[in-house]
Each structure stands twice: as C-alpha cells, then as structure tokens.
Design a protein around this motif. Structure first.
Motif, PDB file in Angstrom:
ATOM      1  N   ARG A   1       1.684   1.576  -3.688  1.00 41.82           N
ATOM      2  CA  ARG A   1       0.500   1.930  -4.479  1.00 41.82           C
ATOM      3  C   ARG A   1       0.069   3.362  -4.204  1.00 41.82           C
ATOM      4  O   ARG A   1      -0.247   4.125  -5.127  1.00 41.82           O
ATOM      5  CB  ARG A   1      -0.650   0.976  -4.168  1.00 41.82           C
ATOM      6  N   SER A   2       0.053   3.742  -2.927  1.00 43.96           N
ATOM      7  CA  SER A   2      -0.355   5.091  -2.572  1.00 43.96           C
ATOM      8  C   SER A   2       0.619   6.128  -3.118  1.00 43.96           C
ATOM      9  O   SER A   2       0.216   7.194  -3.583  1.00 43.96           O
ATOM     10  CB  SER A   2      -0.448   5.230  -1.050  1.00 43.96           C
TER      11      SER A   2
ATOM     12  N   MET B   1       4.113   1.898 -10.390  1.00 49.46           N
ATOM     13  CA  MET B   1       3.389   3.141 -10.120  1.00 49.46           C
ATOM     14  C   MET B   1       4.197   4.099  -9.264  1.00 49.46           C
ATOM     15  O   MET B   1       4.098   5.316  -9.416  1.00 49.46           O
ATOM     16  CB  MET B   1       2.066   2.826  -9.426  1.00 49.46           C
TER      17      MET B   1
ATOM     18  N   GLU C   1       0.821  -1.206   0.000  1.00 49.79           N
ATOM     19  CA  GLU C   1       0.000   0.000   0.000  1.00 49.79           C
ATOM     20  C   GLU C   1       0.857   1.259   0.000  1.00 49.79           C
ATOM     21  O   GLU C   1       0.472   2.273  -0.595  1.00 49.79           O
ATOM     22  CB  GLU C   1      -0.943  -0.001   1.199  1.00 49.79           C
TER      23      GLU C   1
ATOM     24  N   ASP D   1       2.637  -2.235  -8.313  1.00 52.03           N
ATOM     25  CA  ASP D   1       2.794  -1.207  -7.285  1.00 52.03           C
ATOM     26  C   ASP D   1       4.144  -0.513  -7.414  1.00 52.03           C
ATOM     27  O   ASP D   1       4.246   0.710  -7.283  1.00 52.03           O
ATOM     28  CB  ASP D   1       2.648  -1.813  -5.894  1.00 52.03           C
TER      29      ASP D   1
END
Length: 237
Positions: A111-112, A183, A108, A180
């Motif tokens: 991804r964030s 990104m 996360e 992820d």
C-alpha cells in the motif's frame, strides 16, 4: 470518450509488459481472489528469474505453484507459504530465495509503495529475525523497525467486476491484498468475472479507481478452487 482497457485474452494483456527478471505483485488471499488465467498465461509466456510478491505461494498444481513447478520464480516475498510442497523442496535445497514478511507488514509495504511512501516504522517483528539488519527507533517508549515499501514492475490481480475504464469491485475476502498489489504496480493487469460499461457502476461500489489499472481481461468462468474443504458430520451427537 476514454479508450477501453479490455484485452481479448490473458496472453494479449501480458504481451509486451512481462520479461525475465521482473518483480511481480500477485493478488489473492490463499486461493481466494487469485488471477488464475493471468498466472497460467504468465507460465505460458516462459519468462523466468521472477521475484513474486504475494501473500502466499499457491498450492502444488494451482496458482503460483504452477510457476514454481516450471522454475520461473527465483524469489518469493510472502507471509504464508505452508501449503506448497514444491516450494518447501526448492527452499530447503537452496534453489529458491524466500523473504518471509509478517502479513500486515506485507500489506502495508504494498500500500505504501502505491501511495509513494518509501518506508515506514512498525512494531511488528521487533526483537525477531524479521528485524535483523534493519534500522530501529523508539517512539513514546516503544521500539519500532523501519520497513521499506514495495513496488512491482507488473501487478496481476483479480476482481469481481470492472467497468471499461478499470474501476473495480472486489468480492469479500478477495479484497485482501488485491487492491494493495494493484496500487504497487507500475503496470497493473486485472482479471475480472464481469465487465460493464463505463459509468454504470455506482461510485459507492468502486473499491479501487481505474487510475491504478492499465489492462483488463474477462474470465467469467474461473475454477475458484477451495484450498481446504471442511465439512460437518450429519450424524447426531
């Protein structure tokens, strides 16, 4: 027509974008879906002082283990590091910084970072060493810890297939962490086993759009080493 993002070799794809003291996000789950050729080219580039964000640290003679052998990594941000004796030696000797992160939190964070979200709250790690020194807050009677997202100067990832615009397909478990990491990178280089013409992939087959990918290299014969081999006895019970 859009310009092809395909480079002739891993070394060419890394030229001009990797340097000392960078933060790199490296895709893969164990030894599955790791950018083998790109890691070797990174080793051969000689850059040092790297902070590497990765689910794991490879094994002693493969994956990120190659960069640990050459002492090019100064810090690892990982969730699982148990298969690398050189990693253990460097850490216990105080030669390597390590930031252990719960696996879901690490995913996360990446991804964030790629989605432009600077931080988020999670219940994972509350009351443990993971939460020490971090802000906590209660929501609906439960305590959460604030985790800051991760961004990388360069991301090196692995996919099964790409078109020349960088639209990607991943193969099963290799889809863990690779999207992820892609990104989260300011510049993302992908190693693939097959390159097809732009427009030939069915949109439903695209797991990650090409906007996240800047450079592509073809490695159509990767080693794909098995981390642990488990076999079943042929003898009858």
């Amino acid at each position: 027509m859009s310009q092809s993002k395909v480079y002739g070799s891993a070394a060419e794809a890394l030229e001009g974008i990797v340097s000392d003291d960078q933060t790199l996000a490296i895709g893969g789950f164990g030894l599955c879906g790791i950018p083998e050729a790109l890691i070797e080219a990174l080793r051969d580039s000689g850059v040092k002082g790297l902070t590497c964000i990765s689910n794991n640290a490879g094994v002693d003679d493969f994956g990120l283990g190659l960069l640990l052998q050459t002492r090019q990594i100064k810090k690892m941000i990982s969730s699982y590091v148990g298969e690398n004796k050189e990693f253990e030696r460097q850490y216990l000797a105080g030669e390597l910084e390590v930031e252990l992160t719960p696996q879901g939190t690490l995913a996360e964070k990446l991804r964030s970072g790629g989605a432009g979200i600077p931080a988020f709250y999670t219940a994972t790690g509350v009351g443990t060493l993971v939460a020490e020194g971090k802000e906590t807050r209660d929501f609906d009677g439960r305590t959460y810890v604030l985790e800051h997202s991760l961004r990388a100067d360069v991301s090196l990832i692995k996919a099964q297939k790409a078109d020349k615009a960088g639209n990607l397909m991943f193969n099963k478990t290799a889809r863990n962490f690779n999207p992820d990491c892609a990104m989260a990178g300011k510049v993302t280089v992908v190693e693939v086993e097959e390159v097809v013409e732009t427009g030939t992939l069915d949109p439903d087959e695209v797991h990650l759009p090409g906007i996240f990918v800047q450079r592509i290299i073809l490695n159509d014969n990767p080693e794909k080493r098995i981390e642990k081999t488990t076999t079943k006895s042929t003898e009858s019970a």
